[in-house]
Design an enzyme around this catalytic site. Structure first.
Site, PDB file in Angstrom:
ATOM      1  CG  ASP A 127      17.543 -35.580 -15.444  1.00 33.84           C
ATOM      2  OD1 ASP A 127      16.936 -36.242 -14.580  1.00 33.84           O
ATOM      3  OD2 ASP A 127      18.337 -36.105 -16.249  1.00 33.84           O
ATOM      4  CB  SER A 128      16.849 -34.747 -10.924  1.00 35.30           C
ATOM      5  OG  SER A 128      16.406 -34.947  -9.604  1.00 35.30           O
ATOM      6  CB  ALA A 129      20.901 -36.211  -8.639  1.00 38.03           C
ATOM      7  CB  VAL A 142      16.741 -30.166 -16.731  1.00 35.19           C
ATOM      8  CG1 VAL A 142      15.235 -30.380 -16.889  1.00 35.19           C
ATOM      9  CG2 VAL A 142      17.350 -29.688 -18.050  1.00 35.19           C
TER      10      VAL A 142
END
Length: 320
Positions: free
Chosen positions: A172-174, A202
């Site tokens: 997720d994200s980074a 994600v």
């Protein structure tokens, strides 16, 4: 020394992170540690911590469904899909061992019935990029070292329970950014004969379509070339992205959230992937009315449960 100087803030990403000019770092997310539970817990998942590299202190938490470890020794185990997970946190915070990510990956393991390796990589500013990418690649190669059977790798749970014909990456994200970069590297360099079955990003973190990078990226990567840096701009890699389909993976799931300020960057990634010549199956799932990584902080909400079901379905759609 003047105490006021000691308290001068060099970088702040409210409300999660603060770095001072004297070198001190305060992280307000992801610094707690939940102990592993090798003999199972109430969620029906066993976990253990492993060291991947003593030299760089790269480690991971490995998860398996409890029913795998408690079966009689003489009863053959049905091997399960293997998920390698990369946590988010802007490359400057987060950990597989904190309550948020421990709980989330445990839920994935329970819901999707998979084995999971959640990677602990070095963070900025103590270790600037490319340390995080190097650590994640080292972890991925460590995972792949178990793929030849016969107890080839150092971790028995991977040798005994993981199906290396069904290997997935997610983050997720980074961590979604890391997933992409690891898949590209696996496609171009090879991964000890392991072919990725799919990758899931994600709410991924990339640069903006209209150019430029934000202060977060400049902070974690001070020597970046900016928007021309292929690690943050998926369009730069061009033909390298097409390597996702050459011995790497043919399926990509990208999850977006309507109110996420990174939503357009996720769409930019999808657009770049399509335009690269990669010919695989891209699925985009968007959650209405939600913000960035909502599922980590509201895990029991209907929309979080639905998002988890999407990931589980993605992993198990070719279930043997």
């Amino acid at each position: 020394m003047d105490s006021s100087t000691d308290d001068e803030i060099a970088h702040e990403f409210h409300p999660y992170f603060r770095a001072y000019k004297d070198g001190r770092v305060e992280r307000f997310f992801g610094s707690d540690k939940v102990p592993a539970s090798e003999f199972g817990s109430s969620d029906g998942v066993c976990s253990k911590d492993v060291v991947i590299s003593a030299e760089t202190a790269v480690s991971a938490r490995v998860f398996v469904p409890s029913d795998q470890t408690i079966k009689p020794a003489l009863k053959p185990h049905k091997k399960l899909p293997l998920l390698v997970y990369f946590h988010g946190g802007g490359l400057f915070m987060g950990s597989p061992f904190c309550s948020t990510y421990h709980s989330y990956v445990s839920s994935v393991v329970s819901t999707a019935n998979v084995v999971a390796v959640s990677v602990d990589y070095r963070l900025a500013p103590e270790n600037y990029v490319p340390a995080a990418y190097e650590d994640c690649w080292a972890a991925l190669k460590w995972v792949a070292s178990h793929s030849h059977g016969g107890g080839a790798g150092p971790e028995p749970w991977l040798n005994n329970f993981a199906d290396f014909d069904r290997v997935f990456l997610a983050g997720d994200s980074a961590g979604g950014n890391i997933v992409h970069n690891m898949a590209v590297q696996a496609g171009s360099e090879g991964l000890d004969g392991v072919k990725l079955s799919g990758i899931c990003l994600v709410h991924p973190y990339f640069g903006r379509k209209n150019g430029g990078v934000d202060k977060c990226w400049v902070f974690v990567c001070p020597d970046t070339s900016g928007f021309d840096d292929p690690r943050i701009n998926p369009a730069v890699v061009g033909s390298r992205m097409s390597s996702l389909g050459l011995g790497c993976t043919s399926r990509v799931l990208v999850c977006l959230a309507e109110k996420d300020n990174l939503r357009e960057r996720g769409l930019f990634y999808c657009e770049s992937l399509r335009e690269s010549g990669w010919g695989g199956d891209l699925k985009i799932v968007e959650t209405e009315g939600e913000d960035h990584v909502f599922h980590l902080f509201k895990p029991n909400s209907d929309k979080s449960v639905a998002l988890m079901a999407q990931l589980s379905s993605f992993i198990n759609q070719d279930k043997a």
